[in-house]
Design a protein around this motif. Structure first.
Motif, PDB file in Angstrom:
ATOM      1  N   GLU A  45      16.187  31.025  17.356  1.00 40.85           N
ATOM      2  CA  GLU A  45      17.626  32.254  17.963  1.00 40.85           C
ATOM      3  C   GLU A  45      17.259  32.219  19.151  1.00 40.85           C
ATOM      4  O   GLU A  45      18.025  32.077  19.883  1.00 40.85           O
ATOM      5  N   GLY A  46      16.308  31.552  19.447  1.00 48.56           N
ATOM      6  CA  GLY A  46      16.331  31.102  21.017  1.00 48.56           C
ATOM      7  C   GLY A  46      16.615  29.808  21.966  1.00 48.56           C
ATOM      8  O   GLY A  46      17.247  29.992  22.353  1.00 48.56           O
ATOM      9  N   THR A  47      16.670  29.249  20.420  1.00 50.79           N
ATOM     10  CA  THR A  47      17.713  27.652  21.239  1.00 50.79           C
ATOM     11  C   THR A  47      19.324  28.081  20.858  1.00 50.79           C
ATOM     12  O   THR A  47      20.063  27.452  21.530  1.00 50.79           O
ATOM     13  N   GLU A  48      19.305  29.130  19.827  1.00 51.45           N
ATOM     14  CA  GLU A  48      20.948  29.079  19.867  1.00 51.45           C
ATOM     15  C   GLU A  48      21.902  30.481  20.841  1.00 51.45           C
ATOM     16  O   GLU A  48      22.481  30.573  21.474  1.00 51.45           O
ATOM     17  N   THR A  49      20.915  30.651  21.821  1.00 50.77           N
ATOM     18  CA  THR A  49      21.283  32.216  22.854  1.00 50.77           C
ATOM     19  C   THR A  49      21.629  31.151  24.080  1.00 50.77           C
ATOM     20  O   THR A  49      21.475  29.871  24.093  1.00 50.77           O
ATOM     21  N   PRO A  50      22.871  31.523  24.429  1.00 49.86           N
ATOM     22  CA  PRO A  50      23.770  30.999  25.620  1.00 49.86           C
ATOM     23  C   PRO A  50      22.861  31.215  26.718  1.00 49.86           C
ATOM     24  O   PRO A  50      21.560  31.870  27.063  1.00 49.86           O
ATOM     25  N   LEU A  51      22.903  30.225  27.509  1.00 50.00           N
ATOM     26  CA  LEU A  51      22.340  29.679  28.980  1.00 50.00           C
ATOM     27  C   LEU A  51      22.379  31.607  29.885  1.00 50.00           C
ATOM     28  O   LEU A  51      21.702  31.265  31.029  1.00 50.00           O
ATOM     29  N   THR A  52      23.820  32.057  30.280  1.00 49.26           N
ATOM     30  CA  THR A  52      24.524  32.449  30.484  1.00 49.26           C
ATOM     31  C   THR A  52      24.580  34.163  30.011  1.00 49.26           C
ATOM     32  O   THR A  52      24.574  34.001  28.504  1.00 49.26           O
ATOM     33  N   PRO A  53      23.287  35.461  30.283  1.00 48.92           N
ATOM     34  CA  PRO A  53      23.917  36.602  28.900  1.00 48.92           C
ATOM     35  C   PRO A  53      25.084  36.876  29.404  1.00 48.92           C
ATOM     36  O   PRO A  53      25.824  36.922  29.943  1.00 48.92           O
ATOM     37  N   PRO A  54      24.797  37.749  28.136  1.00 54.14           N
ATOM     38  CA  PRO A  54      26.628  38.391  27.876  1.00 54.14           C
ATOM     39  C   PRO A  54      27.313  39.145  28.590  1.00 54.14           C
ATOM     40  O   PRO A  54      26.419  39.778  29.064  1.00 54.14           O
ATOM     41  N   ALA A  55      27.799  39.371  28.761  1.00 54.69           N
ATOM     42  CA  ALA A  55      28.338  40.201  29.571  1.00 54.69           C
ATOM     43  C   ALA A  55      28.337  41.840  29.666  1.00 54.69           C
ATOM     44  O   ALA A  55      28.013  42.399  30.564  1.00 54.69           O
ATOM     45  N   ALA A  56      27.247  42.333  28.286  1.00 48.86           N
ATOM     46  CA  ALA A  56      27.340  43.579  28.570  1.00 48.86           C
ATOM     47  C   ALA A  56      26.062  43.661  28.918  1.00 48.86           C
ATOM     48  O   ALA A  56      25.592  44.716  29.450  1.00 48.86           O
ATOM     49  N   GLN A  57      25.179  42.998  28.935  1.00 48.24           N
ATOM     50  CA  GLN A  57      24.065  42.436  29.449  1.00 48.24           C
ATOM     51  C   GLN A  57      24.029  42.314  31.111  1.00 48.24           C
ATOM     52  O   GLN A  57      22.815  42.936  32.146  1.00 48.24           O
ATOM     53  N   ILE A  58      25.044  41.873  31.727  1.00 44.77           N
ATOM     54  CA  ILE A  58      24.956  41.149  33.438  1.00 44.77           C
ATOM     55  C   ILE A  58      25.831  43.318  34.270  1.00 44.77           C
ATOM     56  O   ILE A  58      27.036  43.743  33.439  1.00 44.77           O
ATOM     57  N   PRO A  59      24.313  43.804  34.746  1.00 46.83           N
ATOM     58  CA  PRO A  59      24.827  44.857  35.587  1.00 46.83           C
ATOM     59  C   PRO A  59      25.889  44.295  36.513  1.00 46.83           C
ATOM     60  O   PRO A  59      26.044  44.037  37.038  1.00 46.83           O
ATOM     61  N   GLN A  60      26.740  45.713  35.886  1.00 49.14           N
ATOM     62  CA  GLN A  60      27.957  45.720  36.851  1.00 49.14           C
ATOM     63  C   GLN A  60      27.870  46.612  38.133  1.00 49.14           C
ATOM     64  O   GLN A  60      27.539  47.588  37.976  1.00 49.14           O
ATOM     65  N   THR A  61      28.258  45.461  38.910  1.00 49.82           N
ATOM     66  CA  THR A  61      28.249  46.683  40.726  1.00 49.82           C
ATOM     67  C   THR A  61      29.902  47.471  41.109  1.00 49.82           C
ATOM     68  O   THR A  61      30.702  46.608  40.256  1.00 49.82           O
ATOM     69  N   PRO A  62      29.575  48.525  41.395  1.00 48.55           N
ATOM     70  CA  PRO A  62      31.296  49.031  41.705  1.00 48.55           C
ATOM     71  C   PRO A  62      31.474  48.512  42.767  1.00 48.55           C
ATOM     72  O   PRO A  62      30.551  47.925  43.601  1.00 48.55           O
ATOM     73  N   PRO A  63      32.513  48.040  42.649  1.00 45.88           N
ATOM     74  CA  PRO A  63      33.255  48.194  43.676  1.00 45.88           C
ATOM     75  C   PRO A  63      33.099  49.013  44.915  1.00 45.88           C
ATOM     76  O   PRO A  63      33.456  49.756  44.663  1.00 45.88           O
ATOM     77  N   PRO A  64      33.588  48.473  45.970  1.00 48.17           N
ATOM     78  CA  PRO A  64      32.809  49.281  47.369  1.00 48.17           C
ATOM     79  C   PRO A  64      34.242  49.942  47.596  1.00 48.17           C
ATOM     80  O   PRO A  64      35.776  49.322  47.108  1.00 48.17           O
ATOM     81  N   PRO A  65      34.372  51.189  48.316  1.00 50.63           N
ATOM     82  CA  PRO A  65      35.195  52.224  48.123  1.00 50.63           C
ATOM     83  C   PRO A  65      36.463  51.152  49.480  1.00 50.63           C
ATOM     84  O   PRO A  65      35.887  50.320  50.565  1.00 50.63           O
ATOM     85  N   PRO A  66      37.248  51.950  48.870  1.00 55.01           N
ATOM     86  CA  PRO A  66      38.421  51.360  50.376  1.00 55.01           C
ATOM     87  C   PRO A  66      37.676  51.525  51.500  1.00 55.01           C
ATOM     88  O   PRO A  66      37.505  53.119  52.232  1.00 55.01           O
ATOM     89  N   ALA A  67      38.757  51.097  52.745  1.00 57.81           N
ATOM     90  CA  ALA A  67      37.652  51.613  54.171  1.00 57.81           C
ATOM     91  C   ALA A  67      38.331  52.250  54.237  1.00 57.81           C
ATOM     92  O   ALA A  67      39.626  52.242  54.086  1.00 57.81           O
ATOM     93  N   ALA A  68      37.878  53.269  55.174  1.00 58.71           N
ATOM     94  CA  ALA A  68      38.477  54.650  55.671  1.00 58.71           C
ATOM     95  C   ALA A  68      39.836  54.370  56.596  1.00 58.71           C
ATOM     96  O   ALA A  68      38.968  53.632  57.900  1.00 58.71           O
ATOM     97  N   ALA A  69      40.722  54.283  57.190  1.00 59.26           N
ATOM     98  CA  ALA A  69      41.196  53.969  58.078  1.00 59.26           C
ATOM     99  C   ALA A  69      40.397  55.264  59.085  1.00 59.26           C
ATOM    100  O   ALA A  69      40.456  56.182  59.058  1.00 59.26           O
ATOM    101  N   ALA A  70      40.700  54.489  59.965  1.00 53.96           N
ATOM    102  CA  ALA A  70      40.238  54.763  61.383  1.00 53.96           C
ATOM    103  C   ALA A  70      40.804  56.008  62.514  1.00 53.96           C
ATOM    104  O   ALA A  70      42.305  55.849  62.010  1.00 53.96           O
ATOM    105  N   PRO A  71      40.197  56.959  62.424  1.00 58.11           N
ATOM    106  CA  PRO A  71      41.043  58.188  63.532  1.00 58.11           C
ATOM    107  C   PRO A  71      41.820  57.095  64.670  1.00 58.11           C
ATOM    108  O   PRO A  71      41.441  56.975  65.212  1.00 58.11           O
ATOM    109  N   GLN A  72      42.955  57.616  64.574  1.00 56.30           N
ATOM    110  CA  GLN A  72      43.793  57.869  65.922  1.00 56.30           C
ATOM    111  C   GLN A  72      43.827  58.482  66.800  1.00 56.30           C
ATOM    112  O   GLN A  72      44.058  59.519  66.256  1.00 56.30           O
ATOM    113  N   PRO A  73      43.525  57.494  68.183  1.00 54.61           N
ATOM    114  CA  PRO A  73      43.353  59.053  69.420  1.00 54.61           C
ATOM    115  C   PRO A  73      44.451  59.811  69.281  1.00 54.61           C
ATOM    116  O   PRO A  73      46.201  59.219  68.822  1.00 54.61           O
ATOM    117  N   VAL A  74      44.920  61.308  68.989  1.00 55.43           N
ATOM    118  CA  VAL A  74      45.749  62.010  69.513  1.00 55.43           C
ATOM    119  C   VAL A  74      46.861  61.812  71.125  1.00 55.43           C
ATOM    120  O   VAL A  74      45.655  61.153  71.984  1.00 55.43           O
TER     121      VAL A  74
END
Length: 85
Positions: A45-74
């Motif tokens: 089993e150890g020799t049959e496993t791929p070098l990279t882990p399956p996608a399910a085991q790779i920790p998923q990082t959430p996408p960064p939040p959208p950049a909030a628009a800077a408030p425009q001076p009145v």
């Protein structure tokens, strides 16, 4: 002189058989065989496993939040009208 001859080996085997009994020796051999099978299975089993882990085991990082628009001076009306000269 110091070697084990056939009669010595037979006597030794009889003593081991008397001490452990026939059932205990066969049980130990069965456990030994199971251990070897599990080891081979793990190695295969150890020799049959791929070098990279399956996608399910790779920790998923959430996408960064959208950049909030800077408030425009009145702007006031004086700023909108531009320079008055």
């Amino acid at each position: 002189m110091g070697g084990l001859s056939l009669p010595h080996l037979i006597i030794l085997a009889l003593v081991v058989l008397i001490l452990f009994g026939r059932g205990r020796i066969s049980e130990m051999m069965g456990d030994f065989g199971k251990g070897i099978k599990e080891f081979k299975k793990g190695v295969n089993e150890g020799t049959e496993t791929p070098l990279t882990p399956p996608a399910a085991q790779i920790p998923q990082t959430p996408p960064p939040p959208p950049a909030a628009a800077a408030p425009q001076p009145v702007q006031t009306e004086q700023q909108n009208s531009g320079p008055t000269a």
